[in-house]
Write an enzyme that holds these catalytic residues in place. Structure first.
Site, PDB file in Angstrom:
ATOM      1  N   GLU A 242     112.761 -78.562 -35.717  1.00  0.00           N
ATOM      2  CA  GLU A 242     112.323 -77.240 -35.149  1.00  0.00           C
ATOM      3  C   GLU A 242     113.412 -75.606 -35.657  1.00  0.00           C
ATOM      4  O   GLU A 242     114.738 -76.228 -34.796  1.00  0.00           O
ATOM      5  CB  GLU A 242     112.231 -77.512 -33.885  1.00  0.00           C
ATOM      6  CG  GLU A 242     112.233 -76.649 -31.891  1.00  0.00           C
ATOM      7  CD  GLU A 242     112.989 -76.531 -30.689  1.00  0.00           C
ATOM      8  OE1 GLU A 242     113.009 -75.194 -30.324  1.00  0.00           O
ATOM      9  OE2 GLU A 242     112.847 -77.515 -30.150  1.00  0.00           O
TER      10      GLU A 242
ATOM     11  N   ASP B 249     114.596 -79.991 -29.659  1.00  0.00           N
ATOM     12  CA  ASP B 249     115.355 -79.671 -29.266  1.00  0.00           C
ATOM     13  C   ASP B 249     115.680 -80.783 -27.450  1.00  0.00           C
ATOM     14  O   ASP B 249     114.217 -80.630 -27.786  1.00  0.00           O
ATOM     15  CB  ASP B 249     115.295 -77.973 -28.570  1.00  0.00           C
ATOM     16  CG  ASP B 249     115.903 -77.337 -29.638  1.00  0.00           C
ATOM     17  OD1 ASP B 249     116.294 -77.912 -30.588  1.00  0.00           O
ATOM     18  OD2 ASP B 249     116.163 -75.557 -29.158  1.00  0.00           O
TER      19      ASP B 249
END
Length: 690
Positions: free
Chosen positions: A469, A542
């Site tokens: 990400e 995350d």
């Protein structure tokens, strides 16, 4: 019990049931949780067979906190009078005699799920204790069994002292029943000598099966009550729409057609051995009627959802009824495509089964007396004549739908032909492409995205693709990875929600297209697991809400378009830490670094350190994203094989992700609006991150 006390009565009871205890797999498939659930289905199905015959409209299933399970119905109740050939009451015959019951003579049940007559007796044989109560004729009768043997327990539970009957059994009258009230209550404790230690009743599997049964028997209410976890949880299931409503419940996509209902029946003859009063078995030709009821609907997707049943018993591995159904579909749709060949521009190409089944959701039920199954677990129907009857019904009813003059029918059949032909053309195109194009390996390929940081190894089993990400995390991950076997592909933000997007929208989305291109195995029906360029695909996002959102979006993409990769167990989610706690050690001893992965784990650690009199650096570092870690920290916690934690994604995880997106981002807005309005008072202003 001495040898002298061991009477002929015991031999009579245990003669057949001992075989069940010695070879339980022959009767229930296995002795793990699957076999345990199969025993419960046998008891529930007996109650459902009564409801099918019009006796009783409610069944209660209770999972007690002592490990037992109870099934209650309001049907006719097991017969309590004496059966003349054995001299035993009907209750004892049902629970101690293999191949005995009301489903052999043909007078009690026109079509039933249990037909071997071994269900109740097998459950009894494999139970440490079984109690049965019957309400009939204004009285309540009771009988108890210990591993199949009738007798009397001196107290509650399976560990109570047990005294077997010696010369004759007694069906006790234990109370009065209300006038006109009839029914049966069966409670049993599974025998832990037979079943594995970890075998347990699955509430999820039970509710799924009960919901399915409620769909199949319109008007029947089935209540499931779980008392095992403190506060009882009770759920009731009742549906009036039958299998048409079942199809709408199962359908995973938007509809191309409405739910169509195909019904009919056929007559066939078969030769069966019939027991004569003299004891001889005489082959006799009997006439059978087979009723066919099918609900089906085609949708915009390519997944096939098919459920088939014989007398409401699921046949997950199909059988002659499913073969007849597919044969009828092929016959009608091939004929219709040939008739409309010019409009559809098909040339000489022929439809195949997969073209027709793509996007199909169907529930098929057939009802017939004494069906032939392959094995007691009844997963495959074997009655040969059913195939031809189902084919005839499907052919007749579906052809009538195509020849209908109604405007809706014309529009829907036209859309259906367009869909199956497009599936056929896509299959032919994919096959041609596969045959003509040489698959390039990682070194030869020049079309891979520039942002891919590939690995050096050519060993697919060793290689790993991390989908990362954001670009900030990519920089750290490049330093943290082992470039020999770890490849990195960054994605920017949140990818397309593919739950409602079309295939063309998905392929035109840059992030989705990059993921499919890098994995190199195609998508959808043309996905080839053997062509995948990486042994593991690891989603590294995350450890916050946004990261979970992105991970769910990615799971939805893999579930809908690269499902074989998930089914093979090759998709993983990395588990990055949420906090870093530096424990300060006295003197010259180096400080200790401990990572925690949730708020609860952090609080537990700090409490433990406080009790041990240890101090830590304040403030505790909380990672807002992967980019906040340095390369050593990321390698240690998330990427290095020696210390990382990976969570393998199962098909159930991807299914949940897909259903959550259907709920949260689908076209049905009303439930979301109601949830927001109803839950607004629960929101704390302090929790808003603004």
């Amino acid at each position: 019990m001495t040898a002298a006390e061991y009477s002929a009565h015991h031999l009579q009871v245990l003669e057949g049931l001992e075989a069940v205890r010695k070879r339980p797999g022959m009767y229930i498939g296995s002795t793990d949780a699957r076999g345990l659930m199969h025993c419960l289905w046998e008891i529930i199905d007996n109650a459902v067979d009564e409801a099918l015959g019009g006796h009783g409209d409610r069944i209660d299933v209770v999972l007690h906190d002592d490990g037992s399970v109870e099934v209650r119905d309001r049907a006719r109740g097991i017969p309590v009078d004496v059966e003349p050939r054995t001299g035993l009451t009907g209750v004892e015959v049902v629970f101690t005699k293999l191949h005995a019951g009301g489903k052999f003579g043909g007078g009690s049940y026109a079509a039933s799920g249990g037909l071997h007559g071994v269900g109740a007796s097998v459950v009894n044989a494999l139970s440490e204790r079984l109690d049965v109560e019957v309400d009939r004729g204004g009285k309540t009768y009771a009988m108890s069994f210990h591993r199949g043997e009738p007798g009397v327990f001196a107290g509650p539970g399976p560990d109570a002292p047990f005294t077997p009957f010696e010369d004759s059994s007694e069906l006790r009258v234990v109370g009065r029943a209300a006038r006109g009230a009839t029914g049966t209550r069966i409670r049993y404790w599974a025998d832990r000598q037979i079943f594995t230690r970890d075998a347990a009743f699955s509430l999820e599997e039970l509710e799924q099966r009960v919901r399915q049964t409620a769909f199949l028997v319109p008007g029947l209410q089935i209540v499931v009550r779980d008392e095992r976890a403190g506060e009882p949880v009770e759920t009731a299931y009742r549906f009036e729409g039958g299998i048409s409503e079942f199809v709408e419940f199962l359908a995973p996509d938007a509809g191309v057609t409405d739910v169509w209902r195909l019904t009919g029946e056929g007559v066939f003859t078969e030769t069966v051995p019939v027991l004569q009063p003299t004891g001889a078995m005489i082959p006799t030709e009997v006439e059978r009627t087979c009723e066919v009821d099918i609900a089906l609907r085609w949708g915009t997707g390519y997944d096939t959802v098919a459920r088939s049943f014989v007398n409401i018993i699921a046949t997950p591995k199909g059988g002659t009824h499913q073969q007849g159904f597919e044969q009828g579909l092929m016959k009608v749709l091939r004929a219709q495509v040939e008739q409309n060949a010019r409009r559809l521009k098909v040339g000489n190409d022929k439809l195949e089964k997969d073209d027709i089944l793509a996007g199909l959701t169907t529930v098929m039920t057939v009802r017939l007396p004494e069906p032939q199954f392959e094995g007691q677990t009844k997963e495959v129907l074997g009655t040969p004549a059913v195939r031809q009857i189902v084919t005839q019904v499907v052919t007749r009813e579906l052809a009538a739908k195509f020849s209908s003059s109604k405007r809706d029918d014309k529009a829907q059949t036209s859309l259906l032909l367009d869909k199956v032909v497009s599936e056929m053309k896509a299959r032919i195109s994919a096959r041609t492409h596969k045959e003509t194009q040489r698959r390039k390996n990682a070194l030869e390929s020049s079309s891979l995205p520039a942002k891919l940081a590939d690995c050096r190894t050519n060993d697919v089993a060793e290689s790993e693709l991390f989908i990362v990400e954001g670009d900030s995390a990519l920089g750290t991950a490049k330093l943290a990875r082992n470039s020999e076997y770890q490849a990195l592909l960054p994605i920017r933000g949140k990818i397309l929600n593919v739950q409602k997007a079309s295939i063309s929208d998905m392929l035109s989305n840059a992030e989705c297209a990059s993921i499919i291109q890098v994995i190199g195995a195609g998508s959808g029906r043309s996905f080839d697991l053997d062509a995948a360029r990486y042994g593991k695909v690891i989603l590294m996002s995350d450890a916050d809400v946004d990261g979970a959102h992105i991970r769910t979006l990615l799971l939805t993409l893999f579930f809908r378009y690269m499902r074989p990769l998930v089914e093979a167990g090759r998709v993983f989610a990395a588990v990055p830490p949420l906090h870093r706690v530096i424990v300060m050690n006295p003197g010259t001893k180096p400080n200790e670094t401990i990572y925690t992965f949730s708020e609860q784990e952090l609080h537990a650690l700090l409490t433990k350190l406080t009790k041990a009199g240890k101090r830590w650096q304040e403030p505790v570092q909380r990672y807002k994203g992967l980019g906040e870690m340095d390369a050593d920290q990321l390698a240690t916690t998330t990427m290095d094989r020696g210390g990382r934690t990976l969570r393998r994604v199962r098909v159930q995880d991807a299914e949940v992700a897909s259903s959550i997106f259907e709920l949260l981002m689908g076209t049905d807005v009303a439930p979301r609006r109601e949830f927001i309005v109803d839950s607004s008072d629960r929101l704390s202003r302090e929790r808003i991150d603004a």
